[in-house]
Design a protein around this motif. Structure first.
Motif, short mmCIF file in Angstrom:
data_model
loop_
_atom_site.label_atom_id
_atom_site.label_comp_id
_atom_site.label_asym_id
_atom_site.label_seq_id
_atom_site.Cartn_x
_atom_site.Cartn_y
_atom_site.Cartn_z
N UNK A 59 12.45 15.95 5.07
CA UNK A 59 11.66 15.31 6.12
C UNK A 59 12.49 15.00 7.36
N UNK A 60 13.80 14.92 7.20
CA UNK A 60 14.67 14.70 8.36
C UNK A 60 14.59 15.85 9.36
N UNK A 61 14.18 17.02 8.89
CA UNK A 61 14.11 18.19 9.75
C UNK A 61 12.72 18.43 10.32
N UNK A 62 11.87 17.42 10.20
CA UNK A 62 10.54 17.48 10.78
C UNK A 62 10.44 16.39 11.85
N UNK A 63 9.88 16.79 12.97
CA UNK A 63 9.83 15.90 14.12
C UNK A 63 9.09 14.59 13.87
N UNK A 64 8.03 14.64 13.08
CA UNK A 64 7.19 13.46 12.91
C UNK A 64 7.34 12.82 11.53
N UNK A 65 8.37 13.19 10.82
CA UNK A 65 8.63 12.63 9.49
C UNK A 65 9.92 11.83 9.53
N UNK A 66 10.17 11.06 8.48
CA UNK A 66 11.41 10.28 8.45
C UNK A 66 11.89 10.08 7.03
N UNK A 67 13.16 9.79 6.90
CA UNK A 67 13.77 9.44 5.62
C UNK A 67 13.53 7.96 5.41
N UNK A 68 12.99 7.61 4.24
CA UNK A 68 12.74 6.20 3.95
C UNK A 68 13.21 5.89 2.54
N UNK A 69 14.16 4.99 2.41
CA UNK A 69 14.70 4.60 1.11
C UNK A 69 13.61 4.01 0.22
N UNK A 70 12.62 3.36 0.83
CA UNK A 70 11.50 2.81 0.06
C UNK A 70 10.71 3.90 -0.64
N UNK A 71 10.50 5.03 0.05
CA UNK A 71 9.82 6.16 -0.57
C UNK A 71 10.61 6.64 -1.78
N UNK A 72 11.91 6.73 -1.63
CA UNK A 72 12.78 7.18 -2.72
C UNK A 72 12.67 6.24 -3.92
N UNK B 180 0.83 -1.21 0.00
CA UNK B 180 0.00 0.00 0.00
C UNK B 180 0.87 1.26 0.00
N UNK B 181 1.86 1.31 0.87
CA UNK B 181 2.75 2.48 0.95
C UNK B 181 3.54 2.64 -0.34
N UNK B 182 4.02 1.53 -0.91
CA UNK B 182 4.75 1.58 -2.17
C UNK B 182 3.89 2.13 -3.29
N UNK B 183 2.64 1.66 -3.38
CA UNK B 183 1.73 2.15 -4.42
C UNK B 183 1.39 3.63 -4.22
N UNK B 184 1.17 4.03 -2.98
CA UNK B 184 0.86 5.44 -2.72
C UNK B 184 2.03 6.34 -3.13
N UNK B 185 3.25 5.93 -2.84
CA UNK B 185 4.41 6.72 -3.23
C UNK B 185 4.57 6.75 -4.75
N UNK B 186 4.34 5.63 -5.40
CA UNK B 186 4.45 5.60 -6.86
C UNK B 186 3.39 6.49 -7.50
N UNK B 187 2.15 6.37 -7.03
CA UNK B 187 1.05 7.18 -7.59
C UNK B 187 1.32 8.67 -7.39
#
Length: 171
Positions: A135-148, A89-96
């Protein structure tokens, strides 16, 4: 999720696109470049791309300054292992999310016929990397290689849709 973002922020996206286009036009005028050398369609697609990029900024949280921090090492969470914690689901959302980018790039930037997929790949990867780093500079966000990975694949899918549509229209 993305439809809610569009419906909640479309006015701001339009205003951001108008301001962006005004800056582009002003920059061309100040640089002494002709406005007539660019097709009206490029301006129109440029406007759509700016509105789209604004909405991506909202969707990814990078335009939300309520949890922004300038700590020296803000790395709260970073996934650097491909496919760790991956969900379809997360992969599809990022692709879309990035399909429109891959479709719009050749419409805005003419001359991508040769090696267009490589340029779209670089643009999709670069914009996605910028988002992940911010996103690294936001408290509730994160860097994710999968998103990339999936953002980049989404950009390529959008370019594939563009190429197929152009082939169909030329017949």
């Amino acid at each position: 999720m993305y439809l809610n973002i569009i419906s909640d922020h479309y006015i701001e996206a339009i205003v951001a696109a108008i301001v962006g286009m005004a800056c582009i036009i002003l920059g061309r005028v100040l640089a002494g470049k002709s406005l007539s050398k660019i097709k009206v369609s490029a301006y129109l697609f440029g406007f759509v791309m700016l509105a789209y990029l604004f909405l991506v900024g909202i969707a990814t949280g990078i335009l939300d300054t309520s949890d922004f921090t300038l700590e020296l090492f803000p790395f709260r969470s970073a996934n650097l292992i491909p496919f760790a914690g991956f969900t379809v689901e997360q992969g599809l959302m990022n692709a879309v999310l990035f399909v429109p980018l891959g479709f719009l790039i050749p419409l805005v930037f003419h001359g991508l016929n040769k090696r267009g997929w490589g340029k779209v790949l670089l643009a999709s990867f670069g914009i996605s990397l910028m988002i992940e780093v911010l996103q690294l500079f936001h408290e509730w966000r994160s860097f994710d290689i999968n998103d990339l990975i999936f953002n980049t694949l989404g950009g390529l899918a959008g370019y594939g849709i563009y190429v197929l549509l152009m082939m169909l229209l030329r017949r």
